[in-house]
Design a protein around this motif. Structure first.
Motif, PDB file in Angstrom:
ATOM      1  N   UNK A 243       0.825  -1.213   0.000  1.00  0.00           N
ATOM      2  CA  UNK A 243       0.000   0.000   0.000  1.00  0.00           C
ATOM      3  C   UNK A 243       0.860   1.264   0.000  1.00  0.00           C
ATOM      4  N   UNK A 244       2.182   1.079  -0.102  1.00  0.00           N
ATOM      5  CA  UNK A 244       3.131   2.205  -0.120  1.00  0.00           C
ATOM      6  C   UNK A 244       3.007   3.064   1.133  1.00  0.00           C
ATOM      7  N   UNK A 245       2.882   2.412   2.277  1.00  0.00           N
ATOM      8  CA  UNK A 245       2.818   3.117   3.557  1.00  0.00           C
ATOM      9  C   UNK A 245       4.035   2.730   4.381  1.00  0.00           C
ATOM     10  N   UNK A 246       4.718   3.727   4.907  1.00  0.00           N
ATOM     11  CA  UNK A 246       5.863   3.483   5.780  1.00  0.00           C
ATOM     12  C   UNK A 246       5.825   4.475   6.931  1.00  0.00           C
ATOM     13  N   UNK A 247       6.184   4.012   8.128  1.00  0.00           N
ATOM     14  CA  UNK A 247       6.251   4.901   9.282  1.00  0.00           C
ATOM     15  C   UNK A 247       7.626   5.565   9.284  1.00  0.00           C
ATOM     16  N   UNK A 248       7.737   6.618   8.483  1.00  0.00           N
ATOM     17  CA  UNK A 248       9.016   7.282   8.242  1.00  0.00           C
ATOM     18  C   UNK A 248       9.186   8.450   9.205  1.00  0.00           C
ATOM     19  N   UNK A 249      10.233   8.389  10.042  1.00  0.00           N
ATOM     20  CA  UNK A 249      10.456   9.443  11.026  1.00  0.00           C
ATOM     21  C   UNK A 249      10.723  10.798  10.384  1.00  0.00           C
ATOM     22  N   UNK A 250      11.274  10.802   9.163  1.00  0.00           N
ATOM     23  CA  UNK A 250      11.618  12.070   8.528  1.00  0.00           C
ATOM     24  C   UNK A 250      10.399  12.790   7.978  1.00  0.00           C
ATOM     25  N   UNK A 251       9.298  12.087   7.819  1.00  0.00           N
ATOM     26  CA  UNK A 251       8.087  12.699   7.267  1.00  0.00           C
ATOM     27  C   UNK A 251       6.869  12.038   7.913  1.00  0.00           C
ATOM     28  N   UNK A 252       6.550  12.404   9.157  1.00  0.00           N
ATOM     29  CA  UNK A 252       5.509  11.703   9.918  1.00  0.00           C
ATOM     30  C   UNK A 252       4.097  12.003   9.417  1.00  0.00           C
ATOM     31  N   UNK A 253       3.693  11.311   8.375  1.00  0.00           N
ATOM     32  CA  UNK A 253       2.364  11.494   7.806  1.00  0.00           C
ATOM     33  C   UNK A 253       1.890  10.192   7.193  1.00  0.00           C
ATOM     34  N   UNK A 254       0.574  10.049   7.078  1.00  0.00           N
ATOM     35  CA  UNK A 254      -0.031   8.871   6.471  1.00  0.00           C
ATOM     36  C   UNK A 254      -0.935   9.306   5.331  1.00  0.00           C
ATOM     37  N   UNK A 255      -0.843   8.625   4.205  1.00  0.00           N
ATOM     38  CA  UNK A 255      -1.678   8.923   3.044  1.00  0.00           C
ATOM     39  C   UNK A 255      -3.119   8.504   3.314  1.00  0.00           C
ATOM     40  N   UNK A 256      -4.052   9.440   3.182  1.00  0.00           N
ATOM     41  CA  UNK A 256      -5.461   9.132   3.426  1.00  0.00           C
ATOM     42  C   UNK A 256      -5.983   8.146   2.386  1.00  0.00           C
ATOM     43  N   UNK A 257      -5.573   8.305   1.142  1.00  0.00           N
ATOM     44  CA  UNK A 257      -6.016   7.384   0.090  1.00  0.00           C
ATOM     45  C   UNK A 257      -5.563   5.963   0.400  1.00  0.00           C
ATOM     46  N   UNK A 258      -4.310   5.807   0.836  1.00  0.00           N
ATOM     47  CA  UNK A 258      -3.808   4.474   1.173  1.00  0.00           C
ATOM     48  C   UNK A 258      -4.513   3.913   2.398  1.00  0.00           C
ATOM     49  N   UNK A 259      -4.776   4.764   3.384  1.00  0.00           N
ATOM     50  CA  UNK A 259      -5.475   4.320   4.588  1.00  0.00           C
ATOM     51  C   UNK A 259      -6.859   3.780   4.254  1.00  0.00           C
ATOM     52  N   UNK A 260      -7.559   4.479   3.375  1.00  0.00           N
ATOM     53  CA  UNK A 260      -8.926   4.078   3.036  1.00  0.00           C
ATOM     54  C   UNK A 260      -8.965   2.752   2.285  1.00  0.00           C
ATOM     55  N   UNK A 261      -7.827   2.354   1.709  1.00  0.00           N
ATOM     56  CA  UNK A 261      -7.790   1.091   0.977  1.00  0.00           C
ATOM     57  C   UNK A 261      -7.399  -0.101   1.827  1.00  0.00           C
ATOM     58  N   UNK A 262      -7.162   0.124   3.125  1.00  0.00           N
ATOM     59  CA  UNK A 262      -6.741  -0.962   4.008  1.00  0.00           C
ATOM     60  C   UNK A 262      -7.933  -1.601   4.711  1.00  0.00           C
ATOM     61  N   UNK A 263      -7.838  -2.884   5.059  1.00  0.00           N
ATOM     62  CA  UNK A 263      -8.860  -3.501   5.918  1.00  0.00           C
ATOM     63  C   UNK A 263      -8.927  -2.762   7.255  1.00  0.00           C
ATOM     64  N   UNK A 264     -10.102  -2.748   7.872  1.00  0.00           N
ATOM     65  CA  UNK A 264     -10.291  -2.005   9.119  1.00  0.00           C
ATOM     66  C   UNK A 264      -9.278  -2.402  10.187  1.00  0.00           C
ATOM     67  N   UNK A 265      -9.035  -3.706  10.337  1.00  0.00           N
ATOM     68  CA  UNK A 265      -8.148  -4.168  11.399  1.00  0.00           C
ATOM     69  C   UNK A 265      -6.716  -3.706  11.160  1.00  0.00           C
TER      70      UNK A 265
END
Length: 451
Positions: A243-265
């Motif tokens: 989903x191209x999501x990484x917990x990157x310390x240099x850029x602490x943000x999450x893509x809303x589009x990627x989040x919406x494509x994930x299972x709830x859990x």
């Protein structure tokens, strides 16, 4: 038991963990046994004791016990008394949570002072089972089922907290202490039923064991916890990568589009991981997940404020900003972590072709004759006005940042340099038109910022 501790430490830090280990010792049977084992293994040991000063003379007796042991065995020892600091922090949370934050802060400070990379605690297998059950009650999601990791960074630094007795039961530790004449002290509060952990220890776990004597309840809970951790590390990690999501310390943000494509859990698990990583100390529980779920479905500019920082809703991202309750970055414990402002005078003729300003520049030139009084650097605030280059009137800085398409969360970190009358420089963007250098300028100030 000695072999188990050695294997754990070698798995985490290698056969010769350098430069030494800082043992966190309360005086109880677990930590005193750990100290005895570490000494038997001939590691280079230092010892830290946190005196919470909550039990009167008993607290001081524990400190004396640990201090005397260290003196007898030539172990470097430091005691931190935190009663006053703990009392001041309690209104912002439970005493247990406040004490834990203070302990970790002091672990980090002391290890850094001694040049030590690993801080060892005496958590054991029974503690792990209790923690998993506690996390279920706290509604901490999948991460809660994984319990305590064997090793993790302290305060997002290279210094690591290690738990080398996490696979050893309390019964085994008790036998080791008896066989080796380990001297220890019993904290009376460990018997108090007012604490949820103690109720789990003395009531819930024994009741679960009674339902099936053929099972070792603690083993079953810890085995399940380890299996969940392995599943998360592999399966969910792969989902986030795709989903191209990484917990990157240099850029602490999450893509809303990627989040919406994930299972709830998976999304819930990711929210909790992000909170723990980017806003450590903020509540990592179901209510926080529910608030973040709502945030991805509201308009740009909305936010969730924690004591430890703020989560902002931007057009395409959730942005995590560590800082004060208003979300201003660069603030820690009430002190602004502002860069230094350097002012240098330049006299004589100046080649104006070399002073063109570029967005993002950390050095600018201004006409010294236009500066009134002393220069100071600060965070910008609502109501600030300045005169952009080429204009003859002032403009609200908030509108200027909007025109420059600076995101709502990012703009909170912008700095300004001001004199006694006006803003001179919006750092990284533009100087005020009134202070620009002209052909007849005779004296110039070079302003620069350094972290």
């Amino acid at each position: 038991m000695i072999a188990s501790v050695r294997n754990s430490i070698e798995r985490i830090a290698g056969p010769a963990p350098g430069p030494g280990i800082l043992a966190a010792v309360s005086g109880g049977i677990d930590s005193m046994s750990l100290l005895h084992v570490l000494r038997s293994l001939r590691y280079d040991i230092s010892c830290i004791h946190i005196n919470h000063e909550q039990r009167g003379a008993a607290s001081d007796e524990d400190a004396v016990l640990v201090g005397q042991y260290c003196e007898e065995h030539d172990i470097r020892f430091v005691e931190h008394r935190i009663g006053d600091r703990l009392t001041a922090l309690v209104p912002s949370g439970s005493i247990q949570a406040s004490a834990r934050r203070l302990r970790h802060q002091l672990f980090h400070e002391t290890a850094a002072q001694f040049g030590i990379a690993h801080v060892a605690t005496g958590h054991n297998k029974d503690d792990q089972a209790e923690t998993v059950l506690l996390n279920l009650l706290r509604k901490t999601g999948l991460d809660g089922l994984t319990g305590m990791p064997e090793s993790r960074p302290i305060m997002d630094t290279e210094i690591r907290l290690i738990r080398p007795m996490l696979s050893i039961t309390r019964i085994t530790i008790s036998k080791y202490a008896d066989n080796n004449a380990v001297i220890w002290s019993e904290d009376a509060s460990n018997q108090s039923q007012k604490y949820r952990r103690n109720r789990i220890r003395y009531s819930t776990l024994p009741a679960l064991q009674d339902t099936d004597l053929s099972l070792d309840v603690i083993d079953e809970i810890v085995d399940m916890s380890n299996a969940v951790r392995e599943m998360i590390d592999h399966a969910l990690g792969d989902i986030l990568t795709r989903a191209s999501i990484a917990l990157d310390d240099t850029d602490p943000r999450l893509s809303i589009k990627s989040l919406q494509g994930l299972p709830d859990v998976v999304r819930s698990w990711l929210f909790l991981r992000a909170i723990r990583k980017w806003l450590p100390g903020a509540p990592a529980r179901r209510s926080t997940v529910q608030a973040l779920e709502k945030l991805i479905n509201v308009s740009t500019g909305k936010k969730i404020v924690f004591q430890e920082g703020t989560v902002w809703r931007e057009r395409e991202h959730l942005v995590f900003v560590r800082g004060t309750s208003d979300g201003s970055p660069g603030i820690n414990n009430g002190h602004a972590l502002l860069p230094a402002l350097t002012v240098e005078r330049i006299t004589g003729s100046v080649d104006l072709s070399n002073i063109a300003l570029k967005p993002g520049a950390d050095t600018v030139l201004v006409d010294a004759a236009t500066i009134v009084g002393a220069l100071e650097i600060r965070f910008w605030r609502d109501g600030d006005r300045f005169m952009p280059l080429g204009m003859t009137g002032t403009k609200k800085l908030k509108s200027f940042l909007t025109d420059r398409k600076v995101n709502v969360s990012a703009r909170r970190g912008f700095l300004v340099v001001e004199d006694a009358e006006k803003i001179v420089w919006v750092v990284g963007l533009e100087i005020d038109n009134r202070v620009r250098v002209h052909p007849d300028t005779t004296e110039i100030l070079r302003l620069s910022t350094t972290e």
